[in-house]
Design a protein around this motif. Structure first.
Motif, PDB file in Angstrom:
ATOM      1  N   ILE A  26     -27.760  64.812  19.101  1.00 21.51           N
ATOM      2  CA  ILE A  26     -26.576  65.600  19.479  1.00 21.51           C
ATOM      3  C   ILE A  26     -25.653  64.774  20.372  1.00 21.51           C
ATOM      4  CG2 ILE A  26     -25.804  67.610  20.805  1.00 21.51           C
ATOM      5  CD1 ILE A  26     -28.315  69.071  19.819  1.00 21.51           C
ATOM      6  N   GLU A  27     -26.224  64.054  21.327  1.00 22.84           N
ATOM      7  CA  GLU A  27     -25.406  63.197  22.196  1.00 22.84           C
ATOM      8  C   GLU A  27     -24.620  62.185  21.365  1.00 22.84           C
ATOM      9  OE1 GLU A  27     -28.356  61.543  24.717  1.00 22.84           O
ATOM     10  OE2 GLU A  27     -28.378  63.232  26.128  1.00 22.84           O
ATOM     11  N   GLN A  28     -25.276  61.552  20.392  1.00 22.98           N
ATOM     12  CA  GLN A  28     -24.599  60.581  19.544  1.00 22.98           C
ATOM     13  C   GLN A  28     -23.515  61.242  18.698  1.00 22.98           C
ATOM     14  OE1 GLN A  28     -27.821  58.794  17.370  1.00 22.98           O
ATOM     15  NE2 GLN A  28     -28.724  57.859  19.198  1.00 22.98           N
ATOM     16  N   MET A  29     -23.805  62.431  18.198  1.00 25.66           N
ATOM     17  CA  MET A  29     -22.813  63.166  17.413  1.00 25.66           C
ATOM     18  C   MET A  29     -21.586  63.492  18.247  1.00 25.66           C
ATOM     19  SD  MET A  29     -21.713  66.611  17.042  1.00 25.66           S
ATOM     20  CE  MET A  29     -23.124  67.635  17.461  1.00 25.66           C
ATOM     21  N   TYR A  30     -21.798  63.976  19.477  1.00 25.38           N
ATOM     22  CA  TYR A  30     -20.661  64.287  20.341  1.00 25.38           C
ATOM     23  C   TYR A  30     -19.890  63.027  20.752  1.00 25.38           C
ATOM     24  CZ  TYR A  30     -21.912  69.216  20.968  1.00 25.38           C
ATOM     25  OH  TYR A  30     -22.156  70.556  20.770  1.00 25.38           O
ATOM     26  N   ASP A  31     -20.557  61.889  20.759  1.00 26.49           N
ATOM     27  CA  ASP A  31     -19.894  60.626  21.108  1.00 26.49           C
ATOM     28  C   ASP A  31     -19.164  60.003  19.927  1.00 26.49           C
ATOM     29  OD1 ASP A  31     -20.628  60.714  23.739  1.00 26.49           O
ATOM     30  OD2 ASP A  31     -22.429  59.488  23.490  1.00 26.49           O
ATOM     31  N   GLY A  32     -19.106  60.735  18.797  1.00 26.85           N
ATOM     32  CA  GLY A  32     -18.371  60.227  17.638  1.00 26.85           C
ATOM     33  C   GLY A  32     -19.244  59.701  16.523  1.00 26.85           C
ATOM     34  N   GLY A  33     -20.554  59.879  16.646  1.00 24.70           N
ATOM     35  CA  GLY A  33     -21.463  59.431  15.598  1.00 24.70           C
ATOM     36  C   GLY A  33     -21.402  60.343  14.386  1.00 24.70           C
ATOM     37  N   PRO A  34     -22.265  60.089  13.391  1.00 23.74           N
ATOM     38  CA  PRO A  34     -22.236  60.894  12.161  1.00 23.74           C
ATOM     39  C   PRO A  34     -22.640  62.336  12.406  1.00 23.74           C
ATOM     40  CG  PRO A  34     -24.174  59.477  12.215  1.00 23.74           C
ATOM     41  CD  PRO A  34     -23.317  59.061  13.371  1.00 23.74           C
ATOM     42  N   ALA A  35     -22.254  63.193  11.462  1.00 23.18           N
ATOM     43  CA  ALA A  35     -22.732  64.568  11.488  1.00 23.18           C
ATOM     44  C   ALA A  35     -24.242  64.572  11.290  1.00 23.18           C
ATOM     45  CB  ALA A  35     -22.051  65.377  10.381  1.00 23.18           C
ATOM     46  N   ILE A  36     -24.900  65.600  11.793  1.00 25.99           N
ATOM     47  CA  ILE A  36     -26.357  65.649  11.726  1.00 25.99           C
ATOM     48  C   ILE A  36     -26.819  66.930  11.040  1.00 25.99           C
ATOM     49  CG2 ILE A  36     -26.673  64.205  13.768  1.00 25.99           C
ATOM     50  CD1 ILE A  36     -27.212  66.740  15.391  1.00 25.99           C
ATOM     51  N   ALA A  37     -28.027  66.854  10.477  1.00 22.38           N
ATOM     52  CA  ALA A  37     -28.664  68.022   9.877  1.00 22.38           C
ATOM     53  C   ALA A  37     -30.125  68.019  10.291  1.00 22.38           C
ATOM     54  CB  ALA A  37     -28.552  67.987   8.364  1.00 22.38           C
ATOM     55  N   PRO A  38     -30.511  68.826  11.272  1.00 22.16           N
ATOM     56  CA  PRO A  38     -31.924  68.877  11.675  1.00 22.16           C
ATOM     57  C   PRO A  38     -32.767  69.498  10.577  1.00 22.16           C
ATOM     58  CG  PRO A  38     -30.641  70.532  12.867  1.00 22.16           C
ATOM     59  CD  PRO A  38     -29.674  69.735  12.075  1.00 22.16           C
ATOM     60  N   VAL A  39     -33.843  68.815  10.176  1.00 22.05           N
ATOM     61  CA  VAL A  39     -34.716  69.313   9.108  1.00 22.05           C
ATOM     62  C   VAL A  39     -36.164  69.167   9.539  1.00 22.05           C
ATOM     63  CG1 VAL A  39     -33.087  68.849   7.236  1.00 22.05           C
ATOM     64  CG2 VAL A  39     -34.653  67.054   7.983  1.00 22.05           C
ATOM     65  N   PRO A  40     -37.069  70.018   9.029  1.00 24.54           N
ATOM     66  CA  PRO A  40     -38.458  70.010   9.485  1.00 24.54           C
ATOM     67  C   PRO A  40     -39.307  68.888   8.914  1.00 24.54           C
ATOM     68  CG  PRO A  40     -38.123  71.698   7.820  1.00 24.54           C
ATOM     69  CD  PRO A  40     -36.768  71.137   8.127  1.00 24.54           C
ATOM     70  N   GLY A  41     -38.815  68.160   7.917  1.00 20.55           N
ATOM     71  CA  GLY A  41     -39.589  67.068   7.338  1.00 20.55           C
ATOM     72  C   GLY A  41     -38.742  66.262   6.384  1.00 20.55           C
ATOM     73  N   ALA A  42     -39.246  65.077   6.008  1.00 18.41           N
ATOM     74  CA  ALA A  42     -38.480  64.188   5.151  1.00 18.41           C
ATOM     75  C   ALA A  42     -38.153  64.833   3.809  1.00 18.41           C
ATOM     76  CB  ALA A  42     -39.236  62.880   4.946  1.00 18.41           C
ATOM     77  N   VAL A 111     -30.326  73.800  22.739  1.00 23.49           N
ATOM     78  CA  VAL A 111     -30.401  72.365  23.023  1.00 23.49           C
ATOM     79  C   VAL A 111     -29.002  71.797  23.225  1.00 23.49           C
ATOM     80  CG1 VAL A 111     -31.211  70.131  22.167  1.00 23.49           C
ATOM     81  CG2 VAL A 111     -32.520  72.205  21.680  1.00 23.49           C
ATOM     82  N   SER A 112     -28.057  72.234  22.417  1.00 29.04           N
ATOM     83  CA  SER A 112     -26.693  71.722  22.536  1.00 29.04           C
ATOM     84  C   SER A 112     -26.068  72.082  23.882  1.00 29.04           C
ATOM     85  CB  SER A 112     -25.836  72.274  21.392  1.00 29.04           C
ATOM     86  OG  SER A 112     -24.561  71.695  21.381  1.00 29.04           O
ATOM     87  N   ARG A 113     -26.321  73.300  24.371  1.00 26.60           N
ATOM     88  CA  ARG A 113     -25.800  73.684  25.693  1.00 26.60           C
ATOM     89  C   ARG A 113     -26.375  72.787  26.781  1.00 26.60           C
ATOM     90  NH1 ARG A 113     -27.576  78.966  24.055  1.00 26.60           N
ATOM     91  NH2 ARG A 113     -25.909  80.022  22.903  1.00 26.60           N
ATOM     92  N   ALA A 114     -27.645  72.468  26.655  1.00 27.87           N
ATOM     93  CA  ALA A 114     -28.266  71.592  27.653  1.00 27.87           C
ATOM     94  C   ALA A 114     -27.645  70.200  27.612  1.00 27.87           C
ATOM     95  CB  ALA A 114     -29.772  71.520  27.413  1.00 27.87           C
ATOM     96  N   VAL A 115     -27.349  69.703  26.420  1.00 27.19           N
ATOM     97  CA  VAL A 115     -26.700  68.394  26.304  1.00 27.19           C
ATOM     98  C   VAL A 115     -25.321  68.434  26.946  1.00 27.19           C
ATOM     99  CG1 VAL A 115     -25.708  66.744  24.673  1.00 27.19           C
ATOM    100  CG2 VAL A 115     -27.978  67.708  24.240  1.00 27.19           C
ATOM    101  N   VAL A 116     -24.552  69.474  26.644  1.00 34.19           N
ATOM    102  CA  VAL A 116     -23.189  69.585  27.174  1.00 34.19           C
ATOM    103  C   VAL A 116     -23.195  69.696  28.695  1.00 34.19           C
ATOM    104  CG1 VAL A 116     -21.159  71.104  27.262  1.00 34.19           C
ATOM    105  CG2 VAL A 116     -22.204  70.538  25.059  1.00 34.19           C
ATOM    106  N   SER A 117     -24.159  70.428  29.248  1.00 34.42           N
ATOM    107  CA  SER A 117     -24.172  70.671  30.694  1.00 34.42           C
ATOM    108  C   SER A 117     -25.060  69.706  31.468  1.00 34.42           C
ATOM    109  CB  SER A 117     -24.621  72.108  30.982  1.00 34.42           C
ATOM    110  OG  SER A 117     -25.934  72.334  30.483  1.00 34.42           O
ATOM    111  N   GLY A 118     -25.796  68.855  30.764  1.00 35.14           N
ATOM    112  CA  GLY A 118     -26.675  67.902  31.440  1.00 35.14           C
ATOM    113  C   GLY A 118     -27.877  68.541  32.091  1.00 35.14           C
ATOM    114  N   THR A 119     -28.385  69.619  31.496  1.00 34.60           N
ATOM    115  CA  THR A 119     -29.549  70.307  32.045  1.00 34.60           C
ATOM    116  C   THR A 119     -30.782  70.052  31.167  1.00 34.60           C
ATOM    117  OG1 THR A 119     -28.848  72.327  30.897  1.00 34.60           O
ATOM    118  CG2 THR A 119     -28.179  72.074  33.200  1.00 34.60           C
TER     119      THR A 119
END
Length: 392
Positions: A26-42, A111-119
């Protein structure tokens, strides 16, 4: 339309490791990295598209509680708007206890709120939700503001355990969403801790209406009794969905809008009151019955822990009002006529469930929402004779 690359974020079974991996993504995505898709397995990543619409931050699947899940593209700007508005409405940043799977919007946004707020984010040992795991995880949280997000089924489990109620009382804010919280449970929870009933869905960046009031940057309007959500937090599109589904997203007045499948109204304080899904209306004998109102009536019976009501097809009536009922632990359910009489007295004869099944638990999806397809299968398999109780 320009596109950006999409990166699958494969999450391990270990909850703490999964959160660490996702926070970095998420941090990398917010910094301009690629879009992400969280998945449970390959394996779950194999049919993901290589690119998504420009500006996309994450691709998340809807829960699939009533129909096939749909992959939803949420812009990076929508995620940031949702997280920032939520943190402001909650009175500031706090550490989070994660009780929901991060592959769906409610857990992802924790998780995203924690990334944004640094918690910080604390996870449940083993990832399995129960009262003991909640108590243990709460004890590992540090000092300072505490927040968590729960669905109604989880709330009920916690309120039934004395230690879990004590742990719950230590939280400054508890978000409750995913489904309406029945009045008796809401009253019990209010005696334990502050909580905020939320309304929203994957397509709106998760909860976007807190306590009936839209978050900053969110607009809500009701058109022909249907809730439409517009503004900063709304998704851009579904990936690979039919045009009929894609048409739920539209632009008006320079804002993105999403036409939900929910009915709603405004109360006297101009707070949104969700009234259930469109398909929660049961057409029986030419009359339209609200499944939610029947559920509410059944929950008024002292030994009923939970109730799910829906319509099943019937040649004579069009649809039958049917109820899946879970008795409270330690109680013995009385005759079905007790339940029918309660509904008859409150809502009239047309609303009386013609088919009632008892089970010891409600089937749940991985995100702890009710698996309505599984409930429908249970009701459909009930003895045929239960389906034909006539009401005058």
């Amino acid at each position: 339309m320009s596109a950006v690359s999409l990166r699958a974020v494969v999450l391990p079974d270990n909850p703490a490791q999964a959160v660490d991996i996702l926070m970095r993504a998420i941090e990398q995505m917010y910094d301009g990295g690629p879009a992400i898709a969280p998945v449970p397995g390959a394996a779950a990543a194999r049919d993901l598209p290589g690119t998504v619409p420009d500006g996309t931050g994450v691709v998340l699947s809807t829960s699939g509680s009533t129909r096939a899940p749909k992959r939803t593209a949420l812009p990076r700007s929508a995620l940031l708007a949702s997280c920032s508005a939520s943190i402001r409405r909650l009175g500031g940043a706090g550490d989070w206890l994660l009780c929901l799977p991060v592959g769906f919007v409610a857990g992802f946004q924790v998780v995203s709120r924690a990334v944004v707020s640094g918690t910080r984010v604390t996870t449940l040992d083993g990832g399995r939700f129960d009262a003991a795991a909640f108590v243990a995880a709460t004890s590992r949280m540090g000092a300072g503001r505490r927040c968590t997000a729960l669905v109604p089924t989880q709330v009920k489990r916690l309120l039934a355990d004395a230690d879990a109620r004590a742990a719950l009382s230590s939280f400054d804010q508890v978000l409750v969403g995913g489904a309406p919280l029945d009045h008796p449970t809401a009253s019990q929870l209010r005696q334990v801790t502050d909580f905020v009933p939320t309304y929203g869905m994957t397509e709106t960046g998760g909860g976007c209406v807190y306590g009936g009031v839209p978050l900053d940057g969110v607009r809500v309007r009701i058109v022909d009794e249907i809730v439409h959500v517009g503004g900063d937090t709304v998704a851009s599109t579904y990936l690979g969905a039919p045009e009929e589904e894609q048409s739920r997203f539209y632009t008006d007045g320079g804002r993105r809008w999403y036409r939900t499948s929910d009915r709603g109204r405004w109360d006297d304080s101009h707070r949104l009151v969700p009234l259930g899904r469109i398909d929660d209306l049961i057409n029986t004998g030419g009359l339209k019955i609200s499944a939610g109102e029947v559920e509410h009536a059944l929950l008024g019976v002292g030994w009923v822990d939970s109730a799910v009501v829906m319509g099943l097809p019937d040649r004579e009536w069009g649809e039958l009002v049917c109820a899946h009922v879970v008795p409270r632990a330690g109680t013995s359910p009385a005759d079905r006529e007790v339940l029918r009489d309660r509904v008859r007295r409150q809502l009239g004869p047309a609303a009386v469930p013609k088919r009632i099944v008892f089970h010891d638990a409600v089937p749940l999806l991985p995100n702890s929402k009710i698996d309505r397809s599984a409930v429908r299968a249970r009701l459909s398999a009930a003895p045929y004779a239960q389906a034909h109780v006539r009401e005058g």
